[in-house]
Design a protein around this motif. Structure first.
Motif, mmCIF file in Angstrom:
data_model
loop_
_atom_site.group_PDB
_atom_site.id
_atom_site.type_symbol
_atom_site.label_atom_id
_atom_site.label_comp_id
_atom_site.label_asym_id
_atom_site.label_seq_id
_atom_site.Cartn_x
_atom_site.Cartn_y
_atom_site.Cartn_z
ATOM 1 N N LYS A 4 2.617 -0.129 0.934
ATOM 2 C CA LYS A 4 2.975 0.791 -0.142
ATOM 3 C C LYS A 4 2.786 2.238 0.302
ATOM 4 C CE LYS A 4 2.292 1.735 -5.067
ATOM 5 N NZ LYS A 4 1.549 1.372 -6.309
ATOM 6 N N ILE A 5 1.699 2.517 1.037
ATOM 7 C CA ILE A 5 1.479 3.863 1.564
ATOM 8 C C ILE A 5 2.600 4.237 2.530
ATOM 9 C CG2 ILE A 5 -0.004 5.260 3.045
ATOM 10 C CD1 ILE A 5 -1.100 4.968 0.240
ATOM 11 N N ALA A 6 2.984 3.299 3.394
ATOM 12 C CA ALA A 6 4.069 3.558 4.344
ATOM 13 C C ALA A 6 5.371 3.865 3.621
ATOM 14 C CB ALA A 6 4.246 2.356 5.272
ATOM 15 N N THR A 7 5.618 3.163 2.523
ATOM 16 C CA THR A 7 6.831 3.388 1.739
ATOM 17 C C THR A 7 6.815 4.765 1.086
ATOM 18 O OG1 THR A 7 7.034 1.016 1.287
ATOM 19 C CG2 THR A 7 8.228 2.516 -0.165
ATOM 20 N N LEU A 8 5.705 5.110 0.453
ATOM 21 C CA LEU A 8 5.592 6.407 -0.212
ATOM 22 C C LEU A 8 5.694 7.558 0.793
ATOM 23 C CD1 LEU A 8 2.681 5.639 -2.715
ATOM 24 C CD2 LEU A 8 5.103 5.912 -3.271
ATOM 25 N N ALA A 9 5.187 7.340 2.005
ATOM 26 C CA ALA A 9 5.200 8.385 3.029
ATOM 27 C C ALA A 9 6.510 8.435 3.800
ATOM 28 C CB ALA A 9 4.045 8.173 4.005
ATOM 29 N N ASN A 10 7.396 7.477 3.541
ATOM 30 C CA ASN A 10 8.665 7.389 4.275
ATOM 31 C C ASN A 10 8.421 7.298 5.789
ATOM 32 O OD1 ASN A 10 11.534 7.314 4.426
ATOM 33 N ND2 ASN A 10 11.583 9.474 4.969
ATOM 34 N N ALA A 11 7.446 6.482 6.163
ATOM 35 C CA ALA A 11 7.120 6.296 7.575
ATOM 36 C C ALA A 11 8.247 5.560 8.288
ATOM 37 C CB ALA A 11 5.818 5.514 7.714
ATOM 38 N N GLY A 12 8.424 5.865 9.563
ATOM 39 C CA GLY A 12 9.445 5.171 10.334
ATOM 40 C C GLY A 12 9.016 3.779 10.729
ATOM 41 N N THR A 13 7.781 3.662 11.204
ATOM 42 C CA THR A 13 7.217 2.385 11.645
ATOM 43 C C THR A 13 5.806 2.256 11.106
ATOM 44 O OG1 THR A 13 8.534 2.272 13.682
ATOM 45 C CG2 THR A 13 6.484 1.034 13.657
ATOM 46 N N ILE A 53 -2.753 -13.527 12.216
ATOM 47 C CA ILE A 53 -2.491 -12.153 11.774
ATOM 48 C C ILE A 53 -1.019 -11.931 11.416
ATOM 49 C CG2 ILE A 53 -4.428 -11.204 13.085
ATOM 50 C CD1 ILE A 53 -2.408 -10.181 15.146
ATOM 51 N N THR A 54 -0.147 -12.872 11.736
ATOM 52 C CA THR A 54 1.253 -12.704 11.351
ATOM 53 C C THR A 54 1.415 -12.739 9.837
ATOM 54 O OG1 THR A 54 1.761 -15.079 11.493
ATOM 55 C CG2 THR A 54 2.029 -13.766 13.498
ATOM 56 N N LEU A 55 0.417 -13.278 9.142
ATOM 57 C CA LEU A 55 0.476 -13.316 7.675
ATOM 58 C C LEU A 55 0.431 -11.904 7.087
ATOM 59 C CD1 LEU A 55 -1.952 -16.314 6.978
ATOM 60 C CD2 LEU A 55 0.556 -16.328 6.959
ATOM 61 N N PHE A 56 -0.232 -10.979 7.802
ATOM 62 C CA PHE A 56 -0.311 -9.598 7.323
ATOM 63 C C PHE A 56 1.083 -8.954 7.345
ATOM 64 C CE2 PHE A 56 -4.592 -10.616 8.572
ATOM 65 C CZ PHE A 56 -5.399 -9.914 7.691
ATOM 66 N N LYS A 57 1.810 -9.192 8.413
ATOM 67 C CA LYS A 57 3.160 -8.644 8.512
ATOM 68 C C LYS A 57 4.057 -9.233 7.433
ATOM 69 C CE LYS A 57 7.093 -8.093 11.637
ATOM 70 N NZ LYS A 57 7.654 -8.364 12.980
ATOM 71 N N LYS A 58 3.945 -10.524 7.190
ATOM 72 C CA LYS A 58 4.778 -11.174 6.180
ATOM 73 C C LYS A 58 4.520 -10.584 4.798
ATOM 74 C CE LYS A 58 5.275 -15.581 8.637
ATOM 75 N NZ LYS A 58 4.921 -17.024 8.652
ATOM 76 N N GLU A 59 3.262 -10.324 4.492
ATOM 77 C CA GLU A 59 2.958 -9.723 3.188
ATOM 78 C C GLU A 59 3.471 -8.286 3.112
ATOM 79 O OE1 GLU A 59 -0.941 -9.969 1.610
ATOM 80 O OE2 GLU A 59 -0.818 -12.125 1.284
ATOM 81 N N ALA A 60 3.295 -7.525 4.180
ATOM 82 C CA ALA A 60 3.747 -6.130 4.173
ATOM 83 C C ALA A 60 5.257 -6.035 4.025
ATOM 84 C CB ALA A 60 3.290 -5.437 5.458
ATOM 85 N N GLU A 61 5.982 -6.995 4.577
ATOM 86 C CA GLU A 61 7.442 -6.985 4.512
ATOM 87 C C GLU A 61 7.970 -7.130 3.097
ATOM 88 O OE1 GLU A 61 8.640 -8.769 8.926
ATOM 89 O OE2 GLU A 61 8.321 -10.138 7.246
ATOM 90 N N THR A 62 7.150 -7.628 2.191
ATOM 91 C CA THR A 62 7.588 -7.743 0.799
ATOM 92 C C THR A 62 7.606 -6.390 0.097
ATOM 93 O OG1 THR A 62 5.347 -8.156 -0.071
ATOM 94 C CG2 THR A 62 6.612 -10.077 0.679
ATOM 95 N N VAL A 63 7.003 -5.380 0.724
ATOM 96 C CA VAL A 63 6.908 -4.043 0.113
ATOM 97 C C VAL A 63 7.628 -2.988 0.942
ATOM 98 C CG1 VAL A 63 5.317 -2.222 -0.625
ATOM 99 C CG2 VAL A 63 4.705 -4.631 -0.959
ATOM 100 N N GLN A 86 -3.486 9.971 -2.051
ATOM 101 C CA GLN A 86 -3.733 11.374 -1.754
ATOM 102 C C GLN A 86 -3.362 11.730 -0.313
ATOM 103 O OE1 GLN A 86 -7.726 12.490 -2.830
ATOM 104 N NE2 GLN A 86 -7.449 11.981 -4.989
ATOM 105 N N ILE A 87 -3.302 10.734 0.568
ATOM 106 C CA ILE A 87 -2.972 11.024 1.962
ATOM 107 C C ILE A 87 -1.463 11.155 2.185
ATOM 108 C CG2 ILE A 87 -5.017 9.763 2.696
ATOM 109 C CD1 ILE A 87 -3.163 7.579 3.794
ATOM 110 N N VAL A 88 -0.671 10.730 1.217
ATOM 111 C CA VAL A 88 0.783 10.683 1.407
ATOM 112 C C VAL A 88 1.385 12.043 1.765
ATOM 113 C CG1 VAL A 88 2.991 10.229 0.263
ATOM 114 C CG2 VAL A 88 1.109 8.589 0.059
ATOM 115 N N PRO A 89 1.033 13.137 1.062
ATOM 116 C CA PRO A 89 1.633 14.435 1.439
ATOM 117 C C PRO A 89 1.303 14.854 2.873
ATOM 118 C CG PRO A 89 0.648 14.562 -0.744
ATOM 119 C CD PRO A 89 0.205 13.262 -0.159
#
Length: 302
Positions: A254-263, A276-286, A216-219
């Motif tokens: 997934k939220i960043a992808t749907l929102a077309n975020a730059g960073t 905490i680098t594991l969080f980035k590795k997981e996010a990079e798969t999406v 719901q926050i995407v728009p």
């Protein structure tokens, strides 16, 4: 636009990690976003001129997001602050701060304004000629808002060489910056686009912590330049998200992808994780855009 993360870990402070607090510098403003325990110590440690902070935005009334607020309010008093201070946050923020001041027989020598929020729809809470700030309703265990900070378009930039070649007087410069065409003495109309460049690009920053996964926050945050989104858990602990109303790194991506975020900046990590680098590795798969690991003391020139 500059972001300094004072703390970005969940729950309790530790000797090596701090709860949520950030400083966003945008168009001459220094905004404080959340004020977890130890915020003023972190401000001093990062050598930030925190007397410049005139607006504080609190997302919700969980301790790891506002227990440092009363200390900062009191320190401003001891430093003989004169400038007004505005605090934005859920209904109840005024009561809890004023109660602490009253019971400690304290006061502020400066004007303290509270802007209590109750709406579950996005609303503008601050605006001037440079920046607009609106809420991002989040889905957490208590009433919670994120905040979207957007700079306003500046003036058009003058092509000085072209202007001087045409003999246009300086008294018309502001009209040109505002987008106006110019009529020369011989009647020739000079189009604004021929004597200016486009304004500098606008900037935007969305702060989303704490929340469970919510499309719901995407728009509200569509095409945001920089998104900070909580990523409390890794996918292996996804089963905790429903009970705690938090997100995984993959869900943030997934939220960043749907929102077309730059960073995408990740944060609000559970302290159960040592890497905490594991969080980035997981996010990079999406998310295929730029991903940054938030961390205490991190400074991002965005």
């Amino acid at each position: 636009m500059k972001l300094t993360i004072l703390g970005c870990y969940a729950a309790t402070p530790r000797t090596i990690t701090n709860p949520t607090s950030q400083v966003l510098e945008m168009n001459g403003h220094m905004f404080l976003i959340d004020a977890g325990e130890g915020t003023q110590v972190q401000l001093r440690r990062r050598k930030l001129k925190f007397q410049r902070i005139n607006h504080i935005f609190i997302s919700h009334l969980h301790g790891d997001h506002f227990y440092g607020l009363i200390g900062l309010v009191s320190t401003f008093m001891l430093l003989n602050r004169q400038a007004d201070l505005h605090i934005y946050g859920p209904k109840g923020i005024k009561e809890v701060i004023l109660l602490q001041l009253r019971l400690s027989n304290s006061f502020t020598g400066y004007k303290l304004f509270f802007h209590e929020l109750t709406s579950k729809e996005s609303e503008v809470v601050f605006e001037d000629d440079k920046v607009v700030v609106r809420t991002i309703p989040l889905d957490h265990r208590v009433y919670t808002n994120g905040y979207l900070f957007e700079s306003k378009p500046g003036d058009r930039r003058l092509r000085i060489g072209a202007i001087e070649d045409l003999g246009i007087d300086r008294c018309y410069y502001q009209k040109i910056k505002n987008g106006g065409d110019i009529t020369l003495e011989d009647g020739t109309v000079v189009k604004n686009s021929d004597i200016t460049y486009d304004p500098d690009p606008t900037e935007s920053y969305a702060f989303c912590s704490d929340t469970c996964y919510s499309e719901q926050i995407v728009p509200i945050i569509k095409d945001v330049k920089v998104l900070y989104h909580e990523s409390t858990f890794l996918d292996s602990e996804e089963h905790y998200t429903e009970k705690t109303k938090h997100c995984t790194a993959k869900e943030a991506a997934k939220i960043a992808t749907l929102a077309n975020a730059g960073t995408l900046i990740l944060g609000h990590y559970s302290t159960r994780y040592s890497d905490i680098t594991l969080f980035k590795k997981e996010a990079e798969t999406v998310f295929k855009g730029n991903i940054l690991n938030g961390d205490d003391g991190a400074v991002f020139n965005l």
